[in-house]
Scaffold this motif. Structure first.
Motif, mmCIF file in Angstrom:
data_model
loop_
_atom_site.group_PDB
_atom_site.id
_atom_site.type_symbol
_atom_site.label_atom_id
_atom_site.label_comp_id
_atom_site.label_asym_id
_atom_site.label_seq_id
_atom_site.Cartn_x
_atom_site.Cartn_y
_atom_site.Cartn_z
ATOM 1 N N MET B 1 26.440 30.819 34.647
ATOM 2 C CA MET B 1 27.531 30.235 35.646
ATOM 3 C C MET B 1 27.037 30.097 36.980
ATOM 4 N N THR B 2 27.098 29.041 37.597
ATOM 5 C CA THR B 2 26.625 28.869 38.705
ATOM 6 C C THR B 2 27.108 29.519 39.935
ATOM 7 N N THR B 3 26.673 29.614 41.003
ATOM 8 C CA THR B 3 27.167 30.491 42.212
ATOM 9 C C THR B 3 28.539 29.615 42.796
ATOM 10 N N GLN B 4 28.445 28.137 42.564
ATOM 11 C CA GLN B 4 29.580 27.173 42.896
ATOM 12 C C GLN B 4 30.711 27.729 42.112
ATOM 13 N N ASP B 5 30.588 28.017 40.775
ATOM 14 C CA ASP B 5 31.729 28.116 40.020
ATOM 15 C C ASP B 5 32.379 29.738 40.153
ATOM 16 N N LEU B 6 31.359 30.575 40.816
ATOM 17 C CA LEU B 6 31.653 31.842 41.284
ATOM 18 C C LEU B 6 32.688 31.700 42.275
ATOM 19 N N VAL B 7 32.294 31.135 43.147
ATOM 20 C CA VAL B 7 33.185 30.827 44.602
ATOM 21 C C VAL B 7 34.440 30.236 44.148
ATOM 22 N N PHE B 8 34.464 29.146 43.372
ATOM 23 C CA PHE B 8 35.778 28.639 42.925
ATOM 24 C C PHE B 8 36.576 29.641 42.428
ATOM 25 N N GLN B 9 36.091 30.404 41.390
ATOM 26 C CA GLN B 9 37.164 31.395 40.857
ATOM 27 C C GLN B 9 37.498 32.544 41.851
ATOM 28 N N ILE B 10 36.737 32.894 42.884
ATOM 29 C CA ILE B 10 37.121 33.574 43.785
ATOM 30 C C ILE B 10 38.394 32.925 44.680
ATOM 31 N N ARG B 11 38.020 31.998 45.079
ATOM 32 C CA ARG B 11 39.263 31.087 45.857
ATOM 33 C C ARG B 11 40.287 30.907 44.929
ATOM 34 N N LYS B 12 40.333 30.608 43.807
ATOM 35 C CA LYS B 12 41.442 30.390 42.779
ATOM 36 C C LYS B 12 42.168 31.543 42.656
ATOM 37 N N LYS B 13 41.452 32.873 42.578
ATOM 38 C CA LYS B 13 42.096 34.032 42.271
ATOM 39 C C LYS B 13 42.416 34.915 43.364
ATOM 40 N N LYS B 14 42.138 34.403 44.663
ATOM 41 C CA LYS B 14 42.125 35.232 45.958
ATOM 42 C C LYS B 14 41.664 36.663 45.530
ATOM 43 N N SER B 15 40.415 36.537 44.961
ATOM 44 C CA SER B 15 39.913 37.900 44.638
ATOM 45 C C SER B 15 38.340 37.901 44.482
ATOM 46 N N PHE B 16 37.528 39.152 44.837
ATOM 47 C CA PHE B 16 36.343 38.962 44.578
ATOM 48 C C PHE B 16 35.880 40.306 44.196
ATOM 49 N N LEU B 17 36.937 40.878 43.044
ATOM 50 C CA LEU B 17 36.973 42.297 42.480
ATOM 51 C C LEU B 17 35.986 42.043 41.297
ATOM 52 N N CYS B 18 34.999 43.051 41.408
ATOM 53 C CA CYS B 18 34.293 43.457 40.105
ATOM 54 C C CYS B 18 34.763 44.478 39.524
ATOM 55 N N ILE B 19 34.959 44.645 38.069
ATOM 56 C CA ILE B 19 35.432 45.737 37.526
ATOM 57 C C ILE B 19 34.211 46.488 36.367
ATOM 58 N N GLY B 20 33.903 47.630 37.107
ATOM 59 C CA GLY B 20 32.813 48.272 36.487
ATOM 60 C C GLY B 20 33.407 48.804 35.113
ATOM 61 N N LEU B 21 32.645 48.486 33.851
ATOM 62 C CA LEU B 21 32.934 49.111 32.608
ATOM 63 C C LEU B 21 32.016 50.277 32.094
ATOM 64 N N ASP B 22 32.299 51.156 33.006
ATOM 65 C CA ASP B 22 31.748 52.521 32.744
ATOM 66 C C ASP B 22 32.178 53.556 31.442
ATOM 67 N N THR B 23 32.174 52.902 30.449
ATOM 68 C CA THR B 23 33.086 53.548 29.584
ATOM 69 C C THR B 23 32.635 54.540 28.746
ATOM 70 N N ASP B 24 33.133 55.666 28.956
ATOM 71 C CA ASP B 24 32.660 57.127 28.664
ATOM 72 C C ASP B 24 33.870 57.788 27.393
ATOM 73 N N LEU B 25 33.204 58.203 26.464
ATOM 74 C CA LEU B 25 34.182 58.483 25.250
ATOM 75 C C LEU B 25 35.017 59.993 25.740
ATOM 76 N N GLU B 26 34.196 60.614 26.495
ATOM 77 C CA GLU B 26 35.049 61.832 27.272
ATOM 78 C C GLU B 26 36.067 61.564 28.364
ATOM 79 N N LYS B 27 36.228 60.301 28.432
ATOM 80 C CA LYS B 27 36.998 60.021 29.666
ATOM 81 C C LYS B 27 38.234 59.062 29.408
ATOM 82 N N ILE B 28 37.986 58.448 28.135
ATOM 83 C CA ILE B 28 39.043 57.303 27.917
ATOM 84 C C ILE B 28 40.165 58.194 27.156
#
Lengths: 275, 275
Positions: B1-28
């Motif tokens: 993905m280009t940086t331009q694509d990323l910026v486009f997505q941010i503007r479109k979704k009005k979000s610059f959120l990244c979700i961390g998938l630190d998935t732990d069997l003891e916590k799910i």
């Protein structure tokens, strides 16, 4: 494995050789590619041919991760084979990990408990709480990057941080970490002239020394500046041993190369009355 | 993905959120443990519930490696699912790798080619030749650790190296690397006050900002000092979203938390006329 056990093995075998298992499908002899698990078969043949000449094996985890699940299986089989058949070998996961506390704890669990490596290499950039989770395991060793063998080492490691070089700051600061008795350090053979100063800061810790051979470092210089009364060195050779022959005789030729290095190491130790 | 694509997505979704998938069997949520691949099922549910609110997902590789081959399979399935169903998402392998050149090249192949991540986090300690192999991939991004969110960041990163802090040295030096246009940087939200100075050195590069929420960083401060005309930020939240509820409603509650953050991000962007 305790440090005492490692020193015992070094004296017994008259060797402080570590063999790097950087196993690459493009470099192993083509006849092995017919096997179901060529990486493991290659490692097994190398280990069987060299185990009496070395005291440690160091799979570089990148080479296994590059093959995804298959590679991970080959790594599991390799460490199981080592721990089962040659439990006297010191095993090093060359993983160069390091993350915030709870994440480092995950890596520690993966490599120390599940895979049952004796040690792992760790990058120091994130500091204390990224290293200490590794140090909390009894009889397991954390090999911190201090001064690496590559050119990029001069980008940051040898720059002066508040009056002394960053790698010295890493040595000094890490000495204060909880569990510091479990620390060893990576110091490249290509920078052997730095070893005298390093020994002033950490007179006794074991050093893992890559870069002898293929990368141009000299065993003599490493011993001159780095050897201690308990030896305190693990000198690694990877490509120079495991890829010494690309043909069907690869394991024999690897044995010859390992034997050469063991012989040189014995001389270095004998000349100092260390064995 | 280009940086331009990323910026486009941010503007479109009005979000610059990244979700961390630190998935732990003891916590799910425990009901997922009956599934054949609980880690993947958890990730899938989180992704399906939150994809419209975020622009990036960041699996922390340690959490997958901790489960060996099973974990690696869950990681493969997660990235395949993301790339197949939500190709507009920017994917980050939070691996914090870095090794000598030929070894870094292996990691780059594993994460960029085989797993097809858009980006990977890399530790800078080994310098130029440990980073450049990652930078040589077109439209792939290398997210270099600069100033991390943990306490250990003060061990080395903020110490002065030849007159300026190590993390600034990392920013300045890495700008000269071949392929530097593919660089992003990790800067912890817990150190938002440093962002103004960081922006003086790298006015435009994207920053991946962990530590908002669970680790105590403030979104407002991060935007105040770090936002650019192209946003230039990916703010990560892991535990605060994915473990917001330990029960059967975990995905819904995760969605609520992601929606809260997206709303705050939209406000920050709107107040600056950036969307």
């Amino acid at each position: 494995m305790t440090t005492q056990d490692l020193v015992f093995q070094i004296r017994k075998k008259k060797s402080f050789l570590c063999i790097g298992l950087d196993t690459d499908l493009e470099k192993i002899p083509p006849h092995l590619l017919q096997e179901e698990d060529p990486i493991f078969e290659f490692n097994k043949a190398i280990i069987d041919a060299t185990h009496h000449l070395c005291v440690a094996y160091k799979p570089n985890i990148a080479f296994y991760e590059a093959y995804g699940i298959k590679g991970w299986k080959s790594l599991e089989r390799t460490i199981e084979y080592l721990n089962g058949k040659y439990p006297e070998q010191f095993t090093i996961a060359d993983a160069k990990r390091g993350d915030i506390g709870n994440t480092s704890a995950r890596y520690a669990k993966a490599f120390f408990q599940d895979l049952n490596f004796d040690s792992i290499t760790v990058a120091p950039y994130m500091g204390k709480d990224s290293v200490e989770p590794f140090l909390s395991f009894k009889d397991k060793h954390t090999i911190l990057l201090a001064l690496t063998s590559n050119l990029g080492a001069f980008d940051f490691q040898t720059k002066k941080i508040e009056g002394r070089e960053l790698y010295k700051e890493v040595l000094n600061t890490s000495k204060t970490y909880q569990g510091a008795q479990n620390l060893m350090y990576v110091v490249g053979a290509t920078k052997a002239e730095y070893l005298a100063e390093i020994r002033r800061i950490i007179p006794e810790n074991f050093l893992l020394v890559p870069g002898v051979g293929a990368q141009g470092g000299s065993l003599e210089a490493v011993c001159k500046y780095g050897i201690t009364s308990d030896i305190g060195l693990l000198v690694n050779s990877s490509r120079g041993i495991i890829y010494a022959s690309p043909a069907i005789d690869f394991a024999e030729v690897a044995q010859d190369r390992a034997s050469d290095l063991q012989g040189q190491m014995q001389k270095e130790m004998e000349s100092r009355d260390l064995i």
